[in-house]
Enzyme design. Structure first.
Site, PDB file in Angstrom:
ATOM      1  N   CYS A 194      67.220  10.387  22.894  1.00  0.00           N
ATOM      2  CA  CYS A 194      68.106  10.587  24.049  1.00  0.00           C
ATOM      3  C   CYS A 194      67.915  11.996  24.610  1.00  0.00           C
ATOM      4  O   CYS A 194      66.826  12.312  25.078  1.00  0.00           O
ATOM      5  CB  CYS A 194      69.550  10.282  23.668  1.00  0.00           C
ATOM      6  SG  CYS A 194      70.635  10.061  25.093  1.00  0.00           S
ATOM      7  N   HIS A 200      68.842   4.878  21.941  1.00  0.00           N
ATOM      8  CA  HIS A 200      69.247   5.306  20.595  1.00  0.00           C
ATOM      9  C   HIS A 200      68.767   4.294  19.551  1.00  0.00           C
ATOM     10  O   HIS A 200      69.439   3.281  19.331  1.00  0.00           O
ATOM     11  CB  HIS A 200      70.770   5.420  20.518  1.00  0.00           C
ATOM     12  CG  HIS A 200      71.323   6.592  21.245  1.00  0.00           C
ATOM     13  ND1 HIS A 200      71.501   7.815  20.654  1.00  0.00           N
ATOM     14  CD2 HIS A 200      71.720   6.747  22.531  1.00  0.00           C
ATOM     15  CE1 HIS A 200      71.994   8.678  21.530  1.00  0.00           C
ATOM     16  NE2 HIS A 200      72.131   8.046  22.686  1.00  0.00           N
ATOM     17  N   GLU A 239      68.935   4.461  16.469  1.00  0.00           N
ATOM     18  CA  GLU A 239      69.899   4.383  15.364  1.00  0.00           C
ATOM     19  C   GLU A 239      71.116   3.534  15.715  1.00  0.00           C
ATOM     20  O   GLU A 239      71.944   3.241  14.863  1.00  0.00           O
ATOM     21  CB  GLU A 239      70.316   5.803  14.953  1.00  0.00           C
ATOM     22  CG  GLU A 239      71.336   6.501  15.855  1.00  0.00           C
ATOM     23  CD  GLU A 239      70.757   7.106  17.143  1.00  0.00           C
ATOM     24  OE1 GLU A 239      69.625   6.765  17.522  1.00  0.00           O
ATOM     25  OE2 GLU A 239      71.479   7.910  17.769  1.00  0.00           O
TER      26      GLU A 239
END
Lengths: 253, 231
Positions: B81, B211, B213
């Site tokens: 990001c 993202h 994650e």
């Protein structure tokens, strides 16, 4: 393709996920950590976890429990319940939240919203609105888990929060919550007509058709659901399969 | 010496990047200490927020040179990001700011998008291959957009290996990556009629606008690849 989000919601009271009707008469559903994992594996696009009584009893949410829920997930997580200060927001973020939902305290102190957005970024702040019909085409914003009047017209309150720059709206119909009769599309339409940020509709999810209506006719950016998942009437996968047949872009988990 | 180090420059939710990386290695630390960052075998630059605040966060901790040196020494670096945006030369958020310049290019705001596309771009969107599949007969070809079924040949050997065409990732941003060299675009995403670089990379320098994650199992696959790359 940008997809519509399907978001399960966990209302947490003490150590349990609970669910009621019109936000009242709460029944114990199960363990928050187990349910979070189950919905993640079913393909949830995001999860909302709210401490449903923190505000009412004016106590802090169980941040350790919230952290355990966050540890099960590799999707975005919105948390809330009883937020009164920037300190509370920080505690939720530290517990693993990506966004926080604020309702009760913001209606009494709207300044909290601007301070929160300034500190953490607008994308992090979700305005939670519990709307209860007060007349023809009119709704009042309720607080404390749908129990208390705020005296605010829900639509006017939302417009005010949008002007302050809030990042997203979690719109709950108190009248429809837990009833499984479909979302309140009139309420939804009134909000999506004025919102330039994503709107998550919650309260009343019945089946895949009710989701489709909210998305295609009500222009919801996301659908939030609890009862039909908690009582194992639907899985997220089965709902998404149905949405796909209606050409609604969804995420393939 | 730590294997992986998440660079803590005071920005964003670092907890989730740590949690996701720990699925694949226990040898991961979070640090703002230049020495620990120097000693790490690979770096992750997480983050969300404004470009200038990100660069300032690195600068006040004395980490600008650490990250640039690590890049020059060939250490794998994954920007996520805002972390990905900082890899480029320049950012245009609230003014014009110098980035790390590890890859040529700029970070710019979304232009006016098609009706109904809200800014920030928030939520799930698909990534498609922007690389050409090498061909012995000429220039190679571009793989067709997928529906989460087909493996992308061009992604083999990159951090996106094993991710299927059209896989959905989680985005939240108002500015996007604009690398100068088209060959640095690993993946593209389309939003509101605009197609932008959603994953960039050259050698050891990798950036994801989304993202990983927060992107379910498909996103975790990217982190798993990165952990493997860093060995």
């Amino acid at each position: 393709m940008h997809s519509v989000r399907v978001i399960p919601r966990l209302d947490i009271k003490g150590p349990n996920v609970v669910k009621g009707i019109h936000l009242e008469g709460l029944r114990v559903i199960g363990n928050p950590v187990t349910l979070a994992r189950k919905y993640y594996e079913q393909g949830a696009d995001e999860l909302i976890a709210m401490d449903s009584v923190a505000s009412l009893y004016q106590r802090s949410p169980d941040f350790d429990l919230m952290r355990s829920v966050a540890n099960e997930l590799f999707i975005p997580l919105t948390m809330g319940g009883g937020i009164q200060s920037l300190h509370d927001i920080n505690n939720f973020l530290r517990a693993g939240a990506d966004k926080v939902a604020i309702n009760t305290y913001a209606t009494r102190n709207p300044q909290l919203l601007s301070e929160a957005m300034h500190q953490f970024g607008a994308q992090c702040i979700v305005l939670s609105v519990e709307a209860k019909r007060s007349g023809q085409g009119r709704w009042e914003a309720y607080t404390d888990g749908g129990r208390e009047h705020s005296g605010l017209d829900a639509i006017e309150w939302i417009k005010r929060a949008l002007a302050m720059g809030v990042g997203e709206i979690l719109l709950t119909s108190v009248d429809f919550d837990g009833t499984k009769k479909g979302y309140d599309r009139e309420l939804l339409a009134a909000v999506t007509a004025c919102a330039d940020v994503p709107v998550i509709i919650h309260g009343g999810a019945r089946d895949a058709a009710s989701l489709t209506e909210a998305i295609q006719e009500g222009h919801a950016d996301a659908v939030c659901l609890a009862s039909i998942l908690h009582y194992n009437e639907w899985t997220i996968g089965a709902l998404k399969e149905q949405l796909m047949t209606q050409k609604i872009p969804i995420r393939h988990a | 010496m730590a294997h992986l180090c998440i660079v803590d420059y005071g920005i964003g939710n670092i907890h989730s990047a740590m949690k996701a990386l720990k699925r694949f290695t226990q040898d991961v630390i979070l640090s703002e200490d230049p020495k620990e960052i120097r000693d790490a075998a690979a770096l992750v630059l997480p983050g969300q927020g404004a470009f200038e605040a990100g660069m300032e966060g690195l600068r006040v901790r004395g980490l600008l040179n650490e990250v640039k040196t690590a890049a020059a020494n060939g250490k794998p670096i994954l920007g996520i990001c805002l972390g990905a945006q900082l890899l480029l030369e320049k950012g245009h958020e609230f003014g014009e700011w110098e980035g790390l310049g590890l890859l040529p290019g700029e970070v710019v705001h979304f232009p006016a998008l098609q009706k109904g596309a809200k800014t920030p771009h928030m939520g799930w969107n698909s990534i498609e291959s922007a690389l050409l599949v090498p061909s012995p007969y000429g220039r190679g070809w571009r793989e067709a957009p997928g529906e989460g079924q087909t493996e992308v040949k061009a992604w083999k050997g990159t951090v996106l290996e094993g991710v299927t065409a059209g896989a959905d990732m989680y985005f939240i941003h108002s500015y996007f990556l604009k690398p100068k060299d088209p060959s640095h675009v690993l993946a593209e995403t389309t939003y509101g009629g605009l197609t932008f670089a959603s994953a960039i990379g050259k050698g050891n320098i990798i950036g994801c606008q989304f993202h990983p994650e927060k992107s379910g199992e498909a996103g975790l696959r990217i982190l798993q690849n990165f952990v493997a790359l860093a060995r």
